[in-house]
Design an enzyme around this catalytic site. Structure first.
Site, PDB file in Angstrom:
ATOM      1  CB  SER A 101      -0.889   0.011   1.245  1.00  0.00           C
ATOM      2  OG  SER A 101      -1.468   1.291   1.463  1.00  0.00           O
ATOM      3  CG  ASN A 125      -1.637   4.116   3.603  1.00  0.00           C
ATOM      4  OD1 ASN A 125      -1.430   5.041   2.829  1.00  0.00           O
ATOM      5  ND2 ASN A 125      -2.857   3.739   3.957  1.00  0.00           N
ATOM      6  CB  THR A 176      30.728  37.114  28.751  1.00  0.00           C
ATOM      7  OG1 THR A 176      31.212  38.149  29.614  1.00  0.00           O
ATOM      8  CG2 THR A 176      31.611  35.888  28.888  1.00  0.00           C
ATOM      9  CB  SER A 199      29.544  47.362  -2.159  1.00  0.00           C
ATOM     10  OG  SER A 199      28.783  48.528  -2.395  1.00  0.00           O
ATOM     11  CE  LYS A 229      30.042  46.949   3.041  1.00  0.00           C
ATOM     12  NZ  LYS A 229      29.444  45.595   3.079  1.00  0.00           N
TER      13      LYS A 229
END
Length: 475
Positions: free
Chosen positions: A148, A150, A195, A327, A333
């Site tokens: 099947s 399924n 941190t 850019s 850049k």
């Protein structure tokens, strides 16, 4: 030709339960697939875009045919033709004939029928019969015998995802090795740890990159665990797990043959096929682990973008390989385009995890009808992340350079060094020196020399790189 298949100038005519359907003469698919093309013009992404799923479907059909011959449910000459057709498909043949959209109603029935029809028509050719001569080899009576959608579809999806995971694990290992290589290269490079984006205490750049490798290794383990869960199958359960219309012994023979075909020795039959047919928990589990991996890799990419930011106005601690102009207006850049691409892959996987979750929750009673969207979401995520990790390793990580002089200067002027001296100075004195250094913009060590009795020898011992990075204790 049989009554079920005739010819016209435009193609051949096939018949199903709803009537007649014209199929292109050269097509290997048949009536059900042709109807699915009309019913589901949804995403534009067809089965042909997912070779792992096609190969998995062929493996399941090959195993089923061999098992049906073994239990005397299928004539040997028909079974041999089906097996030969499946082997051709698993070798890359006829993938262009898998034309149904990945997004479909029917719990994957159109996918299963597409496979049944292609295999049947190729088997007919191998037997010297014309396509559509379904009396000789029928898509349902022979190719789908004892099956099947399924049980076939979820089994095939699991096998396809297993193939994706094998590739992802290879890519993840390569990325981990790239970070480990950089950890060794940068083992002597001191920097300031942070941190909450504020200076904390010293560490080495090698420790930072080594941590990236460790976190990826953890996800290799988690993905390997999830992969094993895919190996429990409901093949042989047919429609709802009761095994209706499958011969005694077929289930065991089909799973055993599938182990031989795929080389996956850990494939097993689920202990309760009714439960296994309705449960898609394995896909939820895999989606969650995949999301975890994507989130962690994306976080690493965030760190790489931040550490390379600048090069004048940012952290500028590392240089990523320049891959393209950044850019159309700012000369010179260069952007962190590779990490940015990985971020976007991660965003997509995170969204797909919601899709998988809702689809799994939406199942009803003995079947989940939404496995096609689950398969599409997981297959896309695994495939994209695999490709992304390969790119990240080869086009970014292996070419990263440390800005050693800049890092040394930052460490020398950092108030983070005062933390290492606080046991000798006392917290109040250390805090006062740190505050003054921040306020006046002076190097903290200059203030230590002015306001304390620590000798240069003592300072050198307390601020030795091995001591600062926790690799040995000051003496």
């Amino acid at each position: 030709m049989t009554p079920a298949a005739g010819g016209t100038a435009r193609g051949r005519t096939e018949q199903d339960m709803l009537g007649t359907v014209t199929v292109p003469e050269q097509a290997y698919y048949g009536a059900h697939t042709a109807r699915a093309l009309t019913n589901f013009p949804i995403s534009g992404e067809t089965l042909a875009a997912r070779p792992h799923l096609i190969d998995a479907l062929a493996a399941v059909k090959q195993a089923a045919a061999s098992a049906n011959v073994a239990v005397a449910a299928l004539p040997e000459h028909i079974g041999s033709a089906i097996v030969a057709a499946c082997e051709e498909i698993r070798g890359g043949g006829l993938h262009d004939q898998f034309v149904v959209d990945l997004v479909q109603g029917g719990a994957g029935t159109s996918t299963n029928m597409n496979a049944n029809e292609v295999i049947a028509n190729r088997a007919l050719e191998l037997l010297g019969r014309p396509r559509g001569d379904y009396v000789a080899v029928h898509p349902l009576d022979h190719v789908n015998l004892g099956q099947s959608t399924n049980d076939v579809y979820p089994t095939a999806v699991k096998l396809a995802l297993d193939a994706h995971l094998r590739e992802l694990l290879d890519a993840l290992a390569r990325l981990r090795e790239a970070f480990e290589g950089k950890a060794a290269e940068f083992a002597d490079v001191l920097k300031v740890g942070r941190t909450q984006l504020q200076d904390a205490v010293p560490m080495t750049l090698g420790q930072e990159f080594g941590a990236f490798g460790v976190t990826l290794g953890e996800d290799e383990d988690r993905l390997s665990e999830a992969r094993l869960l895919l190996h429990e199958l409901n093949l042989g359960g047919t429609a709802i797990g009761t095994g209706l219309n499958a011969r005694p012994g077929y289930r065991e023979a089909a799973v055993a043959r599938l182990r031989d075909i795929t080389g996956i020795s850990t494939l097993v039959s689920a202990p309760d096929l009714v439960e296994a047919t309705q449960d898609v928990g394995v896909f939820v589990q895999l989606s969650g682990v995949l999301k975890r991996t994507a989130v962690k890799v994306s976080k690493i990419c965030n760190d790489l973008r931040l550490l390379s930011s600048g090069p004048q106005g940012g952290f500028a601690e590392i240089e990523l390989p320049a891959r393209q102009a950044g850019s159309s207006i700012m000369p010179g850049k260069v952007n962190p385009v590779i990490p940015e691409a990985i971020n976007q892959i991660a965003f997509d996987i995170i969204g797909n995890d919601v899709t998988v979750t809702l689809a799994a929750e939406g199942g009803q009673l003995q079947l989940n009808a939404f496995e096609p969207i689950i398969a599409r979401a997981l297959g896309a995520g695994l495939g994209n992340l695999t490709a992304g990790l390969r790119v990240l390793a080869e086009h970014c990580v292996v070419g990263i350079r440390a800005r050693r002089d800049h890092l040394a200067a930052v460490v020398a002027g950092s108030t983070g060094l005062v933390t290492a001296l606080s046991p000798a100075l006392g917290y109040e004195t250390a805090c006062s020196i740190a505050v003054e250094a921040h306020r006046d913009g002076r190097p903290a060590l200059d203030l230590v020399r002015e306001r304390t009795t620590l000798t240069e020898e003592q300072l050198a011992a307390l601020l030795a790189p091995d001591v600062l990075t926790g690799r040995r204790t000051a003496t």
